[in-house]
Design a protein around this motif. Sequence first.
Motif, PDB file in Angstrom:
ATOM      1  N   GLU A 108      -2.666-102.559  32.004  1.00  0.00           N
ATOM      2  CA  GLU A 108      -1.199-102.697  31.933  1.00  0.00           C
ATOM      3  C   GLU A 108      -0.663-103.656  32.994  1.00  0.00           C
ATOM      4  O   GLU A 108       0.468-104.093  32.934  1.00  0.00           O
TER       5      GLU A 108
ATOM      6  N   LYS B 158       0.603-102.020  19.654  1.00  0.00           N
ATOM      7  CA  LYS B 158      -0.012-101.885  20.983  1.00  0.00           C
ATOM      8  C   LYS B 158      -0.741-100.543  21.087  1.00  0.00           C
ATOM      9  O   LYS B 158      -1.849-100.469  21.613  1.00  0.00           O
TER      10      LYS B 158
ATOM     11  N   LEU C  78      -9.514-100.031  21.484  1.00  0.00           N
ATOM     12  CA  LEU C  78     -10.213-100.417  22.717  1.00  0.00           C
ATOM     13  C   LEU C  78     -10.956 -99.220  23.320  1.00  0.00           C
ATOM     14  O   LEU C  78     -12.110 -99.335  23.724  1.00  0.00           O
TER      15      LEU C  78
ATOM     16  N   TYR D  67      -6.939-101.213  28.049  1.00  0.00           N
ATOM     17  CA  TYR D  67      -6.021-102.325  28.255  1.00  0.00           C
ATOM     18  C   TYR D  67      -5.434-102.228  29.655  1.00  0.00           C
ATOM     19  O   TYR D  67      -4.949-101.168  30.072  1.00  0.00           O
TER      20      TYR D  67
ATOM     21  N   SER E 279      -1.765-106.590  33.403  1.00  0.00           N
ATOM     22  CA  SER E 279      -2.125-107.945  32.976  1.00  0.00           C
ATOM     23  C   SER E 279      -1.001-108.950  33.227  1.00  0.00           C
ATOM     24  O   SER E 279      -1.256-110.120  33.505  1.00  0.00           O
TER      25      SER E 279
ATOM     26  N   LYS F  19      -4.769 -99.923  21.794  1.00  0.00           N
ATOM     27  CA  LYS F  19      -5.333 -99.095  22.878  1.00  0.00           C
ATOM     28  C   LYS F  19      -6.341 -98.099  22.334  1.00  0.00           C
ATOM     29  O   LYS F  19      -7.373 -97.838  22.962  1.00  0.00           O
TER      30      LYS F  19
ATOM     31  N   ASP G 158     -12.049-103.175  31.578  1.00  0.00           N
ATOM     32  CA  ASP G 158     -10.662-103.526  31.276  1.00  0.00           C
ATOM     33  C   ASP G 158     -10.499-104.848  30.566  1.00  0.00           C
ATOM     34  O   ASP G 158     -11.225-105.783  30.791  1.00  0.00           O
ATOM     35  N   MET G 159      -9.503-104.851  29.712  1.00  0.00           N
ATOM     36  CA  MET G 159      -9.141-106.061  28.990  1.00  0.00           C
ATOM     37  C   MET G 159      -7.817-106.563  29.567  1.00  0.00           C
ATOM     38  O   MET G 159      -6.823-105.843  29.566  1.00  0.00           O
TER      39      MET G 159
ATOM     40  N   MET H 145      -1.813-112.023  21.054  1.00  0.00           N
ATOM     41  CA  MET H 145      -2.549-111.578  22.232  1.00  0.00           C
ATOM     42  C   MET H 145      -3.108-112.807  22.919  1.00  0.00           C
ATOM     43  O   MET H 145      -3.719-113.655  22.267  1.00  0.00           O
TER      44      MET H 145
END
Lengths: 167, 185
Positions: A92, A76, A83, A90, A94, A80, A64-65, A39
């Motif tokens: 998406e 994954k 989180l 998360y 990113s 999620k 949000d991350m 990550m």
Amino acid sequence: MSEAGRLLQEIFNELSLKIAALAHERRREGLLPIAKAKMQLLGQMSLLANDKVSMILSLTQTGDMDALLSMDEAVKSELKVILRRQGLVYDEDSYLIWIPPQAKFEKLFEGDYLLVESIDPESALVSKAVKAPEKNKLLIRQAIASDEFPTLVDRILENGGRLEDFL
Amino acid sequence: MNTINRETLIKQIKDQAKLDVRKRRDRRFLETMGFLVAKGFLKTNMRVPFLPSQKLRIKDAVWAGLNVEPRILEVLPAAVLRLEKHFDLDPIEHRELAQVVEQLRKRDEKGEDFCGVPFEKLRVWAELPLRDKRVKAVTEKKVIKTFRLDPLAIERLRKIAKEKGVCETQALESLILGAKLSIII
């Protein structure tokens, strides 16, 4: 350690345990072993998690991350869930975040099954300054005024950013 | 960019940064942040008061979002939807915000942007679990409905609830959610 740093450690520890359990299950069923998950933290969370930067800049984050993920889909999914329990989601999108040239990634966490890196703070700021100046106006002003990011202004200008955007 | 111009701009930026310190101490910003952080909509490293019971004026929250922290504007519609008693939302005075809040309430797929924040981004915060577990996501909030039912149906519902050891509402919910769609249609 900052509160964000503690929260992230909690997330990474829990995720590591989940991956270990998945790996054990796969071994038992004779399936392909699970690859080490990676990550790379980007954006506001990478700044909040940095104790030194957190002392210099006033930072606020929604839930949000932003992170680049290189991991099995099952991992994954677990991420999620973890989180969400922490009030995070998360992002998406990113993968759309622009990473400036000369960006470095610093190790934040490493276990047997999980490696987490964080983008260096100045590069995170350059990305925000060039791609989202309006949203990050006060943050970039504060960063420039702090004199703690020696090549920030140069990198903003080299990558098409404008200092006028921060007036 | 020539050196003089660059140095002038940097000086101006630093002067603005000093004014920003004052904005971060403004009551409107501190109250808005204090509330949104306490409820879990935002996270911050700034020292803001913990104000979970704060009543906020929309005008103040929007000021804080436009002048200090734009992320406030990203979560404001969801906060108004989920915690309406804490806000003085007026459908006429705050027409744009009220419209977005209604679209979030109805769980519309598409909706209006708010202060430049796309609807898809606003929608995320309507559904996320928050630090304050009492605050329900829009997908979890119960809705009142009134039906006139055949007395036999009422009696049946009562028996089913008793057998399952649940209240009649829960019994009805499980019957509906467990039923095949073709049967309902």
